[in-house]
Structure formats: structure tokens, C-alpha cells
Design an enzyme around this catalytic site. Structure first.
Site, PDB file in Angstrom:
ATOM      1  N   GLU A  17       1.569  -0.473  -4.954  1.00  0.00           N
ATOM      2  CA  GLU A  17       0.638   0.619  -5.236  1.00  0.00           C
ATOM      3  C   GLU A  17       1.406   1.934  -5.115  1.00  0.00           C
ATOM      4  OE1 GLU A  17      -3.366   2.857  -3.668  1.00  0.00           O
ATOM      5  OE2 GLU A  17      -1.647   2.537  -2.391  1.00  0.00           O
TER       6      GLU A  17
ATOM      7  N   ASP B 213       0.808  -1.211   0.000  1.00  0.00           N
ATOM      8  CA  ASP B 213       0.000   0.000   0.000  1.00  0.00           C
ATOM      9  C   ASP B 213       0.851   1.275   0.000  1.00  0.00           C
ATOM     10  OD1 ASP B 213      -2.880   1.051   0.754  1.00  0.00           O
ATOM     11  OD2 ASP B 213      -1.545   2.059   2.164  1.00  0.00           O
TER      12      ASP B 213
HETATM   13  C1  GLC Z   1      -3.967   3.327  -0.218  1.00  0.00           C
HETATM   14  C2  GLC Z   1      -5.297   2.617  -0.077  1.00  0.00           C
HETATM   15  C3  GLC Z   1      -6.325   3.600   0.354  1.00  0.00           C
HETATM   16  C4  GLC Z   1      -5.922   4.158   1.696  1.00  0.00           C
HETATM   17  C5  GLC Z   1      -4.510   4.754   1.636  1.00  0.00           C
HETATM   18  C6  GLC Z   1      -3.967   4.980   3.012  1.00  0.00           C
HETATM   19  O1  GLC Z   1      -3.970   4.248  -1.243  1.00  0.00           O
HETATM   20  O2  GLC Z   1      -5.606   1.969  -1.275  1.00  0.00           O
HETATM   21  O3  GLC Z   1      -7.609   3.032   0.423  1.00  0.00           O
HETATM   22  O4  GLC Z   1      -6.830   5.153   2.095  1.00  0.00           O
HETATM   23  O5  GLC Z   1      -3.604   3.888   0.999  1.00  0.00           O
HETATM   24  O6  GLC Z   1      -3.632   3.763   3.616  1.00  0.00           O
END
Ligand code: GLC
Length: 575
Positions: free
Chosen positions: A287, A220
Site C-alpha cells: 500500500e 501498510d
Molecule cells: C493505512 C491504513 C489506514 C491507516 C494508516 C495508518 O493507510 O489503510 O487505515 O489509518 O495506514 O496505519
């Protein structure tokens, strides 16, 4: 209508997947646990609900899934605020349920990826509670700074940084008498990766889940993990005058810092401990919403692949064939040699594909992603063409929406993308026995649901299954990719083994049915093609022969053709 062909673009994008890995052509599915299936009637999805419905993933020809967080959490950011990285929240079940999930998934030949959230914990995490009290070594686990006292005697944070969810990225803590950094909500304090102990601690979190048997991780917000040590102000972006809006600053000191890539390399070493002695390679999907150069660098940092958000960020329902072509070609050309491509259709942070491209165009786009080389990532619900669902301010849960205030809630909230999966026409669409669910169920669920689509001859789910089957053909797995701009409305790709093109997908973005001579733009076509599938309501009978000089492509739809010899090899019924 015959269309004049105005563009010829043909680029051979080269051989694909020179070195086969178990995940090279994975169909990866994202389960959003809160909204997948509720087994105990509390209105929130849970692990037992997932266990009971894993067969749906098998039916969808998926090979692996990643799950948004199921760890203990106060739920401020729907589970992305974790108060214990090595347990399961009772809302979702227990560690025993998790072990059962893994066992059943593996029995069905499904690989399981956890969501690893490195950037922050919850403010309720024991580490933060101890950090607030200045207890060693936890005092260093988070990023604390003094700030200053202004002339009028009030306190000012250390710099101008803004959080992703809006408002200052610093919150004052009375007990510690200092500010702490949070790139997201104030209840999500940032962890301090410059501190060795913390890095080792988070590596043990990875080992905890690897020891239980997971096959890898979705990582993440990895490009938020480091910030510049000097804590200097970020320059203004010039995009908005609102100093509380994340877009107010150009995030050159809080995002994409070089240390992020080094950290990924350290995590890879941990994962490698598990593929010694014949263990399979563990997957790490990153991500990171950033530009293409910085994205590509993850490939060489130790990641399996960085998520490719091109179809989310750069394309919409009014994008042209040229736009599609450049998003696809750019990824294929920029990817380091020997890497595996990937294509993300949706996730819990973005408008659903059916709402981004429109319910009619979306199935063609979903088919396109299935037929591109590499890994495909779909979000639960996309297989039935589920659109976003309206969520009012009163029903809102997402901090990004709620923090934006009543006026801007609808524009900022991610709740509409997270509403319950539509299983059938019973109470709450079969998601829960409870008529009240954590977010509202789409009111069209009586007609828009998986069961209806399974029982219909021509439905999005049937189309999805057929395309997923085609994805397993050798040409779709390993064939070269060619992309074609046929005209202002028509985009096509072909996949071929040994220069003999064998699978073609032709997409019509326009609002009229078109009759085209495909041979004018696509070389080496055989004299006849077999219709493998047309999108729902196209009325094109699968298995029938067509002349590629006169191919009918439905408005806002798509057709997949296969060469006759291929259709014979793979048992397509010829009409
Ligand atoms: C990522 C997740 C998102 C979350 C953020 C903070 O982007 O996909 O849903 O709010 O991280 O953890």
C-alpha cells in the site's frame, strides 16, 4: 439512437502473464474484520464470524483474502495502532481462532494474507513504553528529537512536519524529555528503521505469521516508513493555508524515501526462507499512495505488486472513456516486463465503489476490473453494490474524521466506508444479534442485502458471480488486452487469445441507452456475438445472439459479449 464514432484508439497491450505464478490471476478480497460478521453479539465483527462465513468468499469465486488488523490494539486507529504484533486482540478472538481460520480457509482453497503495519506501533506497545523510559535497546526503536525552546520560552518541535491525520507530526514526552515522531495519530509512534535491531525484530514478526502458515502480507503505508535524517522542514505545497492540514506541505522528506524500497527487498528475503523446499511463493502487496513512477519501483524492490489505486484516485463517476483508457493503458505499459498487473476497486480508506461511481455504474466498473489481466482486489460489500452509509459526528470513530472537527468531520471521516456488511433482513442486517453495532448499519438493509440478492434472478450478486466465472476462462486469464474509446460515453475492452477476440465488455457511462455499431472501432469481430451478461435491470437475456453492428448498451450499464465459438466451448446457454 445511432452514435457517430469520433475516436479511434486501439492499442494492443501485449501478452499477459508470460510466467504463471499461483497468484497471477488472483481474485483478492479484503475483509474488514470489525464489520464482516459478529459471532458473539458484542456489536463488533470477529474471527469466528469470518470462519462461519468463508463459504461466501467461495461463492464469490474469490481465491484469497487479506484482513485489516486483528492484533491487540487500543483501537485509536481501528486496529492500525498495534500494541502487540504477534497476538490477536480478544475483541476478535484468540490465536487458536486464528489457526482455525487458517485451517478452514486453506481447506476451502483460500489463501490468507495478514496486514503488516511496519511504520508504527501503538504508544501502548511494550517497546514504546520502554523507549519512553530510555531502556536499551528500545530507546532506539522510535524516532526521538529534542526540538528547541522559542524566545518566549515555549517549546517548539524539531521541524514543521504535519501528520497524515492533521496536526504536528511530533508530540512531546515529559518522561523522555524529547519529541517523538508520528506520521499518523500521536498514539501511533513511528518505528526507527535506521536501527538494525528494530529491523530484525520486525522481520521476526513476519516469521511469526509465516510459521503459522499465512500466504503473504498486505503491507501498510510502506512509503511512510523512512524520513530524511537531517529532519529539515518540508516546503509548503501552496494548496492550503492551514498549517495543521496534511496537505499544507509537499512531503518530499517524509514520504517515498529511497530506503523504503531497500527495506522491501529485506522483507522479500525473509519470505523466501519459506519457499525453499518446495513451499509456495509468499505474496507481498504494497500500500503506497504515490505517483506512478514511484509506485512502479515497488515491482523491482521485491514486492509481488504495488496496489494500483488508479480506479480510486484518478477515476470518478464523471470520468470519460479516455480517462479510463489512459489509467488502464498506463499501468499495462509502465509495468516492468514479466510483472503482474492489479486493479483495486475499494478499501476501508476510500469511498465505496457504489458511492464513487454511483450504484448503477459501479457494477459495470466491477465487471471491468474482473476482466482486466492480473490480480483483482475487491473490498467486502462491493459484490452486493453496498454504498457508503451515513455516520454522524456523534457516532464517528475514525481519528482522521474526529481530528478534523465537527465541521470537517463528514469530509474527512472514513467511517461511512466501514459500516457492517449486509447479510440479510434480520436484526442489524444479520451482521450481529445486537441491535447496537460499532458503526451504524445501513438503514436500507431490508432490501439491500446478500440474501435478497441470492434469491433474485437478476441481482448484483448474481452478476458478480457470473463475471467472476468468466474471469476463469483462458481468454480472461491469459488473453491479450485491447482497450477502445468508442465515443464520448462508451468504453470497451476485449480479451483475446491468438488474435481471435473472444470476450468483450462494453460500458456506457451516459444516461441514455445506446445502439452502436461496434465493428466500426473493434476489428476482427465475428458476425454475431452472444450476450454473456448485462448489468442488473438491463433486460438483456444471457445467451441471446446479437449483431455487433447494432449492439444495445444500457444507460449507465454494461454488457459482456462472448464470441459464439467461445460460448459453445464454455457452455453458455444459447437462446
Ligand atoms: C493505512 C491504513 C489506514 C491507516 C494508516 C495508518 O493507510 O489503510 O487505515 O489509518 O495506514 O496505519
Amino acid at each position: 439512437m445511432r452514435v457517430l464514432i469520433s475516436f479511434i484508439v486501439l492499442i494492443a497491450l501485449g501478452g499477459v502473464n508470460s510466467e504463471e505464478k499461483w497468484w497471477s490471476t488472483l481474485s483478492l478480497y479484503q475483509i474488514y474484520p470489525r464489520s464482516f460478521k459478529d459471532s458473539n453479539g458484542d456489536g463488533v465483527g470477529d474471527i469466528k464470524g469470518i470462519i462461519d462465513n468463508l463459504e461466501h468468499l467461495v461463492d464469490s469465486k474469490v481465491n484469497a483474502f487479506w484482513m485489516s488488523p486483528v492484533y491487540p490494539s487500543p483501537g485509536v486507529d481501528m486496529g492500525y495502532d498495534i500494541s502487540n504484533f504477534v497476538d490477536i486482540d480478544p475483541l476478535f478472538g484468540s490465536l487458536t481462532d486464528f489457526d482455525n481460520l487458517l485451517e478452514k480457509a486453506h481447506g476451502l482453497d483460500l489463501k490468507v494474507l495478514m496486514d503488516f503495519v511496519p511504520n508504527h506501533s501503538s504508544d501502548q506497545h511494550e517497546w514504546f513504553q520502554k523507549s519512553v523510559k530510555n531502556i536499551l535497546p528500545y530507546n532506539n526503536y522510535y524516532i526521538w528529537a529534542n526540538g528547541s525552546i522559542k524566545e518566549d520560552g515555549t517549546r517548539a518541535p524539531p521541524n514543521n512536519w504535519v501528520s497524515v491525520f492533521g496536526g504536528p507530526a511530533w508530540t512531546w514526552n515529559d518522561q523522555r524529555q524529547a519529541y517523538y515522531l508520528h506520521q499518523f495519530a500521536p498514539q501511533q509512534p513511528d518505528l526507527n528503521y535506521r536501527y538494525e535491531n528494530l529491523r530484525r525484530e520486525m522481520e521476526n514478526v513476519l516469521r511469526f505469521w509465516l510459521d503459522r502458515g499465512v500466504d503473504g502480507f498486505r503491507i501498510d503505508a510502506v512509503n511512510h516508513v523512512f524520513e530524511i535524517q537531517s529532519l529539515q522542514d518540508e516546503p509548503l505545497s501552496g494548496d492550503t493555508n492551514d498549517p495543521n492540514n496534511y496537505g499544507y506541505l509537499d512531503h518530499i522528506y517524509t514520504k517515498d524515501q529511497p530506503e523504503c524500497y531497500k527495506l522491501v527487498g529485506e522483507w522479500r528475503k525473509v519470505l523466501e526462507e519459506y519457499n525453499k523446499n518446495g513451499g509456495h511463493e509468499r505474496l507481498m502487496a504494497m500500500e503506497a499512495y504515490t505517483d506512478i513512477n514511484l509506485t512502479m519501483r515497488y515491482y523491482e524492490s521485491g514486492a509481488s505488486f504495488p496496489f494500483n489505486f488508479g480506479f480510486i484516485q484518478r477515476l470518478r463517476n464523471d470520468s470519460s472513456p479516455n480517462d479510463f483508457k489512459s489509467v488502464i493503458d498506463e499501468w499495462m505499459e509502465r509495468m516492468p516486463d514479466g510483472s503482474v498487473a492489479n486493479w483495486v476497486i475499494g478499501n476501508h480508506d476510500q469511498k465505496r465503489v457504489a458511492s464513487r461511481y454511483g450504484v448503477e455504474r459501479a457494477p459495470g466498473i466491477v465487471a471491468l476490473l474482473h476482466l482486466l489481466p492480473g490480480v483483482l482486489v475487491t473490498y467486502n460489500g462491493d459484490e452486493i453494490d453496498m454504498p457508503d452509509n451515513y455516520v454522524s459526528w456523534e457516532q464517528g470513530k475514525d481519528p482522521q474524521g474526529c481530528n478534523a472537527g465537527r465541521q470537517r468531520f463528514e469530509a474527512a471521516s472514513r467511517d461511512p466506508f466501514r459500516t457492517p456488511f449486509l447479510w440479510d433482513g434480520t436484526t442489524s442486517a444479520g451482521f450481529s444479534t445486537n441491535p447496537i453495532t460499532w458503526l451504524p448499519v445501513n438503514p436500507d438493509y431490508k432490501t439491500l442485502n446478500l440474501e435478497v440478492q441470492k434469491n433474485s434472478g437478476d441481482s448484483q450478486f448474481k452478476f458478480y458471480q457470473a463475471i467472476a466465472e468468466l474471469r476463469a476462462w483462458p481468454a480472461a486469464k491469459n488473453g491479450d488486452l485491447h482497450t477502445y474509446v468508442i465515443n464520448n460515453n462508451i468504453f470497451a475492452i476485449s480479451r483475446a487469445l491468438k488474435s481471435q477476440r473472444s470476450i468483450y465488455l462494453v460500458l456506457n457511462f451516459g444516461n441514455e441507452v445506446l445502439n452502436l455499431d461496434l465493428t466500426e472501432k473493434i476489428e476482427n469481430m465475428s458476425e454475431e456475438l452472444i450476450i454473456y451478461r448485462g448489468t442488473v435491470n438491463s433486460g438483456l437475456p444471457p445467451g441471446s445472439k446479437i449483431n455487433p453492428k447494432s449492439a444495445e448498451i444500457p444507460a449507465r450499464g454494461a454488457v459482456i459479449y462472448v464470441a459464439p465459438e467461445m460460448s459453445r466451448n464454455y457452455g453458455v446457454v444459447m437462446l
